[in-house]
Structure formats: C-alpha cells, structure tokens
Design a protein around this motif. Structure first.
Motif, PDB file in Angstrom:
ATOM      1  N   LYS A 153       0.830  -1.210   0.000  1.00 32.32           N
ATOM      2  CA  LYS A 153       0.000   0.000   0.000  1.00 32.32           C
ATOM      3  C   LYS A 153       0.864   1.260   0.000  1.00 32.32           C
ATOM      4  O   LYS A 153       1.814   1.355   0.778  1.00 32.32           O
ATOM      5  CB  LYS A 153      -0.905   0.012   1.236  1.00 32.32           C
ATOM      6  N   PRO A 154       0.527   2.240  -0.842  1.00 31.34           N
ATOM      7  CA  PRO A 154       1.278   3.501  -0.831  1.00 31.34           C
ATOM      8  C   PRO A 154       1.235   4.148   0.557  1.00 31.34           C
ATOM      9  O   PRO A 154       0.192   4.120   1.211  1.00 31.34           O
ATOM     10  CB  PRO A 154       0.530   4.382  -1.845  1.00 31.34           C
ATOM     11  N   LEU A 155       2.325   4.709   0.989  1.00 36.47           N
ATOM     12  CA  LEU A 155       2.495   5.365   2.300  1.00 36.47           C
ATOM     13  C   LEU A 155       2.339   4.378   3.459  1.00 36.47           C
ATOM     14  O   LEU A 155       3.231   4.221   4.296  1.00 36.47           O
ATOM     15  CB  LEU A 155       1.527   6.548   2.495  1.00 36.47           C
ATOM     16  N   LYS A 156       1.194   3.683   3.500  1.00 40.93           N
ATOM     17  CA  LYS A 156       0.932   2.763   4.604  1.00 40.93           C
ATOM     18  C   LYS A 156       1.958   1.621   4.633  1.00 40.93           C
ATOM     19  O   LYS A 156       2.329   1.129   5.696  1.00 40.93           O
ATOM     20  CB  LYS A 156      -0.482   2.190   4.456  1.00 40.93           C
TER      21      LYS A 156
ATOM     22  N   TYR B 106       5.152   2.854   6.324  1.00 42.71           N
ATOM     23  CA  TYR B 106       4.876   2.994   7.756  1.00 42.71           C
ATOM     24  C   TYR B 106       4.827   1.625   8.429  1.00 42.71           C
ATOM     25  O   TYR B 106       5.370   1.431   9.519  1.00 42.71           O
ATOM     26  CB  TYR B 106       3.551   3.729   7.975  1.00 42.71           C
TER      27      TYR B 106
END
Lengths: 200, 200
Positions: free
Chosen positions: B56-59, B62
C-alpha cells in the motif's frame, strides 16, 4: 526535544476524535506541546487508493462496533452519526483561519466541532453549523464567514494536505513525535512509552 | 463462558505472529482456552478487495516501521524477512492436518513456523521447510508429506477460510471472544478488559 508534536486528523474520523480528547494531556504530561493539523482523508485516499472505512466489506461492519467499543474503553462518549462520514472541508478551513488568529481558540473550536458531531450528532459539514460552533467559542462569525468564501483558506487547506501526504500521513489520527510516526488512537501506549523513554 | 476463544491468523502476518506469542497466556490468565485457526489473507482479500499491507502507498512504508516498533513494544523478536509477504497455504494445511491428530503438537508447530519466519528469516512458503519444522516438533514427516499431496487438506483449508469470512474475519490477527470480534494485536488491552469484565 522541544519541537511540538504534530497531530493530524480528519473531522469525520472517530479515532481522530478520540485522539483529540487525549493528545494534549498526554503531551503535557511529558512537557510537550501539540500542533493540531486537520486534513482531508479524501485528499489522502486519492494518493493511497484507500476508501473510507465504513464502505469496506467486512471491515466496515467491524469498524462501527470498534468505534463504539474503543470509545467506551477510552472513557469517551461517541455515537456514530446518522450521516457518516461527511465532508469536512469547511471545518478544516475554519480551523486554519482561526489558528492564524488565535491557536487556543482554534483548538477549542476543533474539540467543540468534534464533540458536536460525535456526541450530539450535529452535521458539521454544514457551514452554518461550523460558524455557530466557532462563534460559541468566541470567534468573529462574520469575519470567519467572509474568510470561508475566499480562496485563501481553500489554498491553505490544500497545502496542509499536500504537506501531510509528503510527510507520509495516510490516516487519522496520525501523530509525529520527533520524526517518529504513529498511526491510530490504538498507538497511544507506544506513543506514551516513546515520550517516556525518548524512543525505544 | 466456557467456549474457546477463536484466534485467526495468517502465517505471513507479523501482527498475527505477535498475537500468537501472547494469546494463550492471556486466555489462560482468565481460565480460557484458545482455538487456533490459520487462514489465508489472499482468500480474504478476494472478498474485501484489500491488498497486502506492504504494497500500500504510504501505509506500506509505515507498516514496516510499525512491525518492528510493535515487536519491541511487546518484548518480542522480529526481523521482517527478505521475502515478505509469502504464500502460506502449505503451512496452514500442515497445521490443520496436525491439529486433527494432536492439537498440542499443531500449536507447537505453528509457533515454531512463525518464529522460523519472523525471527530466523526461513522461507516457510517451501514445503521442505514446513516438513522440517513439523518433524522437529515430533510430527511424522512422511505421513504429513503424503497428506500435503492430497486434496483433503486443501479442501479443509478452503473450508476454514470460507467459514472465517462468513464470521466477518477480514485480517490477521482476528480474535473472537463469545461472539465479540477483535482485529489486531493492538486490541490486546481491550481484549484483556473484555475477559476481565465479561464485556464492557
């Protein structure tokens, strides 16, 4: 260690509301201040391809139950409003305008707006509701209404969302302490240990 | 209050691994037993339209940080393997075959497989690794290999996944206590309070 803690949230996010009720006291207990930053999850989801939690198969049903159980666990009132989620551009724009004039008043407005939505079920997507709530916190209703009609607060919110995304913010609440990101109100225990220990 | 607690996980889920290290002691502290149920998140995501967290992008970025920080927070070892996530059909099928013969041995196998993957970085998507790990826990390697070649364990795992989805399971770990669903290792505090109070 004197930088403020950044607290990102969307006015339509229950978990964001829960964190809003907790973050200032939590930070103050460790001698830290908090910089509140409302964002629009809609802008974030354009980048991540995510969809609002209540619309997700299986997860949506669970989340409604988890919202209310998490509120009880945290000792907070919360009733998921009939209209949920809602657009929160107006509330977020109002926040930034207030914040430029009086950060303490802006924070009072934000908490009042979140409680109006998640406790009293008021539809804070409506400008009239936002103006009423801001005025009740001492804001100049006419000046705020004029500002909301202009481009400056629109652009300001766009910039804030872009900056948040550039920092990796993809959900609400999202807290950044000295560069360390924490997503979700369920990260409060880790966040507290981080503040206690300066990182673990 | 004598029904076992249901614990669903995917062998490729770090948060599932963390819960696997905690759930039995946590349940035992309240006089409860646990029924372990490996599932395939791939089967779940076909229903929910979800994608694996790391993609998932960004997630995704993280989550890698959060996996390791959460492990430290919980006092567990975890190093995200080079190949991650992986297919876990073989491990899950082996579990159910073992579980039908000796539930205690099956649980020992599950924990050993999770540690092999998340601590030692062994690729447990490979049948040879699964067989080695099971044999080290006392299982009959040849009989398990024969079972893994047949249709019965395949169908069993399919059924288990379908039943999990029918109960609303959409992630890993997912714990159901007396009908109450808890998603995520970060729900341990709520889960403990639920067991202490019989619901809150």
């Amino acid at each position: 260690m004197t930088e403020p803690i950044d607290f990102y949230f969307d006015f339509s996010s229950p978990y964001g509301y829960f964190m809003a009720e907790k973050i200032d006291a939590l930070a103050a207990a460790h001698g830290r201040s908090v910089c509140w930053r409302p964002i629009l999850l809609g802008a974030v989801y354009k980048v991540t391809g995510d969809v609002p939690l209540p619309l997700k198969p299986l997860k949506g049903d669970y989340s409604k139950r988890d919202f209310e159980r998490s509120a009880r666990f945290l000792g907070l009132s919360c009733r998921i409003p009939d209209v949920f989620p809602i657009g929160t551009q107006v509330a977020a724009r109002a926040f930034y305008w207030l914040d430029d004039h009086d950060p303490v008043e802006a924070r009072r407005f934000a908490l009042a707006a979140l409680r109006a939505y998640f406790v009293d079920g008021r539809d804070i997507s409506q400008e009239s509701a936002v103006l009423d709530i801001a005025a009740a916190q001492g804001a100049d209703r006419a000046a705020l209404a004029e500002a909301l009609a202009g481009d400056a607060v629109r652009n300001r919110l766009k910039d804030e969302c872009a900056q948040a995304i550039a920092r990796g913010v993809f959900g609400s609440p999202f807290v950044i302490i000295d560069g360390e990101p924490f997503w979700g109100v369920d990260r409060i225990p880790q966040l507290e240990r981080w503040l206690e220990t300066g990182g673990f």
